[in-house]
Write a protein that holds these residues in place. Structure first.
Motif, short mmCIF file in Angstrom:
data_model
loop_
_atom_site.label_atom_id
_atom_site.label_comp_id
_atom_site.label_asym_id
_atom_site.label_seq_id
_atom_site.Cartn_x
_atom_site.Cartn_y
_atom_site.Cartn_z
N MET A 1 0.84 -13.57 7.85
CA MET A 1 0.59 -12.14 7.89
C MET A 1 -0.73 -11.82 7.19
O MET A 1 -1.10 -12.49 6.23
N LEU A 2 -1.42 -10.82 7.70
CA LEU A 2 -2.74 -10.47 7.18
C LEU A 2 -2.78 -8.98 6.87
O LEU A 2 -2.26 -8.17 7.64
N LEU A 3 -3.37 -8.63 5.73
CA LEU A 3 -3.57 -7.22 5.37
C LEU A 3 -5.00 -6.84 5.72
O LEU A 3 -5.95 -7.50 5.33
N ILE A 4 -5.14 -5.77 6.51
CA ILE A 4 -6.46 -5.22 6.83
C ILE A 4 -6.54 -3.84 6.19
O ILE A 4 -5.83 -2.92 6.60
N ILE A 57 -0.88 -6.06 8.93
CA ILE A 57 -0.62 -4.73 8.39
C ILE A 57 -1.99 -4.07 8.26
O ILE A 57 -2.90 -4.65 7.67
N VAL A 58 -2.13 -2.90 8.85
CA VAL A 58 -3.37 -2.14 8.66
C VAL A 58 -3.06 -0.98 7.74
O VAL A 58 -2.01 -0.34 7.86
N GLU A 59 -3.96 -0.74 6.80
CA GLU A 59 -3.68 0.35 5.85
C GLU A 59 -4.91 1.16 5.54
O GLU A 59 -6.04 0.67 5.56
N LYS A 60 -4.66 2.46 5.30
CA LYS A 60 -5.69 3.38 4.83
C LYS A 60 -5.17 3.99 3.52
O LYS A 60 -4.28 4.84 3.54
N PRO A 61 -5.67 3.50 2.37
CA PRO A 61 -5.16 4.01 1.09
C PRO A 61 -5.33 5.53 0.98
O PRO A 61 -6.34 6.09 1.40
N LEU A 62 -4.33 6.17 0.40
CA LEU A 62 -4.34 7.63 0.21
C LEU A 62 -4.69 8.00 -1.24
O LEU A 62 -4.52 9.14 -1.64
N THR A 63 -5.18 7.02 -1.98
CA THR A 63 -5.42 7.21 -3.42
C THR A 63 -6.78 7.83 -3.71
O THR A 63 -7.10 8.09 -4.86
N TYR A 64 -7.59 8.06 -2.70
CA TYR A 64 -9.02 8.34 -2.82
C TYR A 64 -9.72 7.04 -3.21
O TYR A 64 -9.14 6.13 -3.79
#
Length: 195
Positions: A1-4, A57-64
């Motif tokens: 598995m790969l995190l993008i 897994i593709v992610e867009k952090p919501l933390t700023y």
């Protein structure tokens, strides 16, 4: 598995800004590979899918931007991934012209606060990254104002092409490996700059 992980700032006011290149590339990958949104977890909007036969897994952090590493670390910990071989981070770079992309296996933050935070959270700077050029800030401009600004329509054309290139680069890393992608994208025709 790969995190993008594509870096950016959440919210309408930040859409299409220079600092949101990572979000834009992740959106392109989601569209291309029809990756279903899984909702919000680990301080990010994320989805799970398949690219090049590999689970991602593709992610867009919501933390700023400045706290991006908190979300990235939570994914890495939860899925027990090795950030040095199972993660690609995509972000904007003011040292590259708009339209250029650069792939690296490792490196310093180079003044990028999102990367600085990821390095601090993970305790390593050895992770794959794709940098998307947004151009140097004009003299006299505040850096924050510049990276949170938008491109001219002429720049937008080359930046949209770079978003496609960066998405292609992710696919190439998955299918052929990081070295093949670096040889392809960092070499001829694209200005080569070793760090």
């Amino acid at each position: 598995m790969l995190l993008i992980a594509g870096l950016g700032n959440p919210g309408k006011q930040y859409e299409k800004t220079r600092h949101n290149m990572g979000f834009d590339v992740v959106d392109e990958l989601i569209d291309r590979h029809e990756i279903p949104q899984a909702g919000i977890a680990h301080k990010a909007l994320y989805g799970k899918g398949i690219i090049g036969g590999e689970k991602v897994i593709v992610e867009k952090p919501l933390t700023y931007m400045n706290l991006s590493g908190e979300s990235v670390r939570e994914f890495i910990d939860y899925y027990k991934m090795d950030p040095e071989t199972e993660m690609i981070v995509i972000y904007d770079d003011i040292d590259l012209e708009p339209g250029q992309i650069r792939i690296r296996k490792k490196g310093s933050a180079g003044g990028h606060n999102g990367i600085k935070n990821i390095i601090a959270q993970l305790g390593t700077q050895n992770f794959y990254r794709i940098k998307v050029g947004v151009g140097a800030k004009p003299k006299g401009w505040d850096l924050a104002d510049y990276v949170l600004g938008r491109f001219s329509s002429k720049e937008r054309e080359v930046v949209d092409a770079a978003i496609q290139d960066a998405a292609d680069a992710v696919e190439m890393i998955i299918e052929k490996g990081i070295d093949a992608a670096m040889n392809h994208y960092n070499g001829s025709g694209k200005k080569k700059k070793e760090e």
